[in-house]
Design a protein around this motif. Structure first.
Motif: not given
Length: 832
Positions: A790-812
């Motif tokens: 069904x072309x389902x959306x799913x996101x893994x990992x994130x951006x490990x170079x920059x968001x592990x400490x403080x997130x991405x500035x967004x709730x999602x």
């Protein structure tokens, strides 16, 4: 002749090995099962045990996936296969190899899942330098007889640094010649040919040989083919009156693309999708414009060197392995002797994500003062141009997304070797209180690697297969005065690594399986290990390469000319205690406690600072098991404590282009959960299989060694680890007009995870469907597998170079590695 044609022609030659062997048996009845199948059905396991046992009888969680089960699951990688099991969370979105596996909350990207092939590793450590001995060195093909996976239990006794073991058992020949050829075609531009042949060479001597050749254009549009190569494996077995001797060989030469994370929404307004510029399912920042990369740096003598790179090279691993395996019975004694040697090289070219996208005008403004200092006060403005055009081919970000971002090209090389051997003796003893099956053994390995890596940061628009950009300094009349970048490079040679290591590990181990009664069994195990590492590290410093026309080479890395010799020794003690009680022939319970100690790996000596922390993992499990004919259920509760967890995070700093901001924490990782693995034969041809894991992975008692506030970490959910994951697999299997027909489906579910330690940015939960059908008639079979229907959306990992400490500035999360889109494969095969 095209590359595809050459590949298929070569694969056809491999297939002829099998067809030649089948010619004399063309009109014969279908062959009986080979000796390997007859000797080891799917419910018999040899991994983590002194002797082969029924799965139902052991006191630990283990699965044995047969060749037919693997065929039905139709995994695209070894990680996808392992991910069908409970207790093992996977992220298989990075490509065919080097994916992520985590066992029962252990907070590492490989989760101490230790791979073996016929009981020995192909490389001693879990991870070499940008390759791993899991799916990085083990690829499924027709030579794979089955895969046994132990989770927890006695794994720390039978392998170093192992919270789990995945043992790939290869096929061997028998009295009757057997073979198979298999052609796979896919909508991703996939062309693959597998072939296998086995038979009898002489009295009591048998052979098996097989492998694959494959070309895959890829799951995302990089502008070049992304997976190309293959492998061949073979063995010769000679049976004696009291045992057997097997000589095995393997050669793998394969290139595989690495997919980095991509931005999915505009950070200025997260409700705005970036899908028009970089498609969620097919888009990638990998680019054909990076097929001719030049990275300049200074060697130890002060001379400028150039490292040439080609992104289409991907992760190119080439290695050979030879192994000798002897099993023999001498009266009441069983002797097992295994030895293997691997030698190879890994040349890895990849693009890694660094910072999130930023507004193009804001990004340019940040460099204006530096440009005026370097090129003069008459710099009127900074503007964008297509890289390498000397500022003449102007690029206007406002005409597309208005965003730019950087990514890091990594050129990595390693030459490696690994020799390993295991010798053990096993004997049963009758005592007044039951029977003891005692095994004692010694394991040793000598291994090492040379390492070289240089990184370079590039500027690009938010687009799929993007062209690189230059940030150019213009005068008020439009004249080019200089460039912040150098042919798209923001920072030349921003990181430089060189060195080598050698390691030795020696382990003594012993186990006792004590059958106290016919229903009650006690298992004991102990392993003592000695590690000895030595190596050299080449220190680096900052250097200016002297090109006044660009800022990109003002602070490159350079070797100092020094050589730092380092070494250290360590010991580790692993133990396990387990008990199993069979209430009836169909219902049983078990309990187990284990400890695993993990010293720092050999590569620790190839660092400016030698860190030698040993981590200890405590593993507890309590299981219920029920087996009734074709239906079964294994239910396991587990508790994992990983202490100390030393976490050091290097955050990417855009102003320097380096990971300069380092924060160190020390604490405990704890996971409590329940995993279920079962199959219910509902009625007639209908059955349902599946696995489910429910867990609570948390960080506890975290403190910072550098004064950072850790209060936001304690009690939070472990990074990228879900509370719930699993799959359900209904199947409808029947016979029609003399053909075996199987129609099946699968639904996978992953609950919410977080990209950062404080849990400020979530990776949303997702689920996706897989469908398949298989028809077998006589010696022919045809299978269709459709992934992510069904072309389902799913996101893994994130951006490990920059968001592990403080997130991405967004709730999602708005930056990560998405699931691959819908893709279909047609698999045609013929047995003889």
């Amino acid at each position: 002749m095209t590359h595809v044609s050459r590949l298929l022609a070569s694969a056809a030659a491999l297939a002829l090995i099998g067809f030649a062997g089948s010619a004399c048996a063309e009109d014969a009845a279908p062959p009986p099962a080979d000796t390997a199948t007859a000797a080891a059905p799917a419910d018999i396991v040899v991994t983590g045990s002194a002797r082969a046992q029924r799965r139902f009888d052991v006191s630990y969680a283990v699965n044995s996936m047969s060749r037919e089960q693997i065929r039905k699951l139709a995994p695209r990688s070894m990680t996808e296969l392992i991910g069908s099991l409970p207790g093992i969370q996977t992220e298989a979105t990075g490509g065919e190899v080097q994916n992520i596996t985590r066992i029962r909350g252990i907070p590492t990207d490989r989760g101490y899942l230790y791979y073996q092939q016929d009981g020995l590793p192909l490389y001693q450590e879990l991870d070499g330098y940008f390759f791993n001995q899991g799916d990085g060195m083990n690829r499924l093909d027709l030579m794979t007889q089955r895969v046994e996976v132990v989770r927890g239990g006695p794994a720390p006794i039978y392998a170093s640094t192992a919270a789990g073991i995945a043992n790939v058992i290869t096929r061997t020949g028998g009295e009757h010649p057997q073979g198979e050829a298999q052609l796979t075609l896919g909508t991703t531009g996939l062309y693959r040919l597998d072939a296998y042949q086995s038979g009898k060479l002489a009295r009591d001597t048998y052979f098996a040989i097989g492998g694959f050749l494959r070309l895959n254009e890829g799951y995302r549009d990089s502008g070049f083919p992304q997976d190309k190569g293959g492998q061949i494996r073979a063995n010769i077995v000679h049976n004696f009156s009291n045992g057997s001797l097997k000589l095995s060989g393997q050669y793998t030469n394969d290139r595989n693309e690495f997919y980095l994370s991509i931005p999915t929404a505009d950070p200025r307004n997260p409700s705005v999708s970036l899908n028009p510029y970089i498609n969620y399912f097919t888009g990638t920042l990998n680019s054909s414009s990076l097929q001719s990369v030049n990275i300049r740096y200074k060697d130890g003598a002060g001379n400028i060197q150039t490292q040439h790179g080609d992104l289409s090279n991907g992760r190119h691993i080439t290695f050979g392995n030879v192994a000798l395996d002897y099993e023999g019975d001498f009266g009441p004694w069983h002797v097992s002797a295994k030895g293997g040697y691997t030698k190879g090289k890994n040349h890895f070219d990849a693009l890694y994500s660094t910072s999130n996208p930023v507004d193009a005008n804001t990004y340019a403004a940040g460099y204006l003062n530096a440009a005026r200092t370097a090129f003069g006060s008459n710099v009127a403005a900074l503007g964008y141009a297509i890289a390498g055009t000397n500022g003449q081919s102007v690029y206007n970000p406002a005409a597309s997304s208005g965003l730019v971002l950087s990514a890091q090209y990594r050129s990595v090389q390693a030459n490696f070797y690994s020799g390993q051997g295991d010798l053990s003796v096993t004997r049963k003893f009758e005592t007044p209180i039951g029977q003891h099956d005692v095994r004692a053994g010694v394991y040793a390995s000598r291994y090492g690697s040379t390492e070289f890596a240089v990184y370079q940061n590039y500027l690009m628009p938010v687009a799929s297969n993007p062209q690189m950009l230059d940030l150019v300094a213009y005068s008020s009349t439009g004249s080019v005065l200089g460039s912040v970048t150098d042919n798209g490079a923001i920072n030349d040679a921003v990181s430089l690594v060189g060195g080598k290591y050698d390691g030795t590990v020696v382990a003594l181990y012993g186990s006792d399986t004590w059958d106290i009664t016919s229903r009650l069994r006690l298992d004991l195990g102990l392993r003592r290990e000695w590690y000895d590492y030595s190596g050299t590290y080449l220190p680096t410093t900052s250097a200016n390469l002297g090109n006044a026309a660009t800022l990109a080479d003002d602070a490159t890395r350079a070797f100092t000319g020094q050589t730092l010799h380092q070494g250290y020794k360590a010991t580790a003690t692993n133990w396990t205690v387990g008990a199993n009680y069979d209430v009836t022939r169909h219902f049983g319970v078990y309990a187990r406690a284990s400890q695993m100690e993990v010293p720092a790996g050999a590569s620790a000596v190839v660092n400016a600072t030698l860190t030698t922390t040993t981590t200890k993992a405590k593993l507890y499990e309590l299981g219920l098991k029920a087996s009734f004919g074709r239906s079964y259920l294994y239910l396991t509760g587990f508790y994992t404590k990983f202490d100390p967890l030393s976490a050091s995070f290097s955050a990417y700093v855009p102003s320097t282009g380096r990971s300069d901001q380092t924060v160190n924490f020390t604490g405990t990782a704890r996971d409590i959960g329940v995993e279920a693995d079962g199959m219910w034969h509902v009625a007639g041809p209908f059955s349902i299989s599946g696995s489910l894991t429910v867990q609570d992975p948390k960080y506890l008692n975290f403190a910072s060694t550098t004064g950072a506030d850790s209060s936001g970490v304690n009690g939070k959910q472990m990074v990228r680890q879900p509370r719930i994951y699993g799959n359900i697999r209904p199947s409808f299997d029947f016979v029609a007009h003399g053909s075996k027909v199987s129609i099946y489906g699968r639904y996978d579910y992953i609950s919410k995870r977080y990209v950062d330690y404080p849990n400020t940015t979530a990776l949303p939960a997702y689920g996706y469907f897989t469908l398949g059908a298989q028809v077998e008639h006589d010696r022919w079979s045809a299978q269709v597998a459709v992934d992510n229907v069904t072309n389902a959306h799913g996101l893994t990992e994130g951006n490990t170079a920059g968001d592990v400490l403080t997130g991405q500035g967004t709730s999602t999360a708005i930056f990560g590695r998405p699931l691959f889109g819908r893709a279909a494969r047609l698999i045609l095969s013929r047995k003889w």
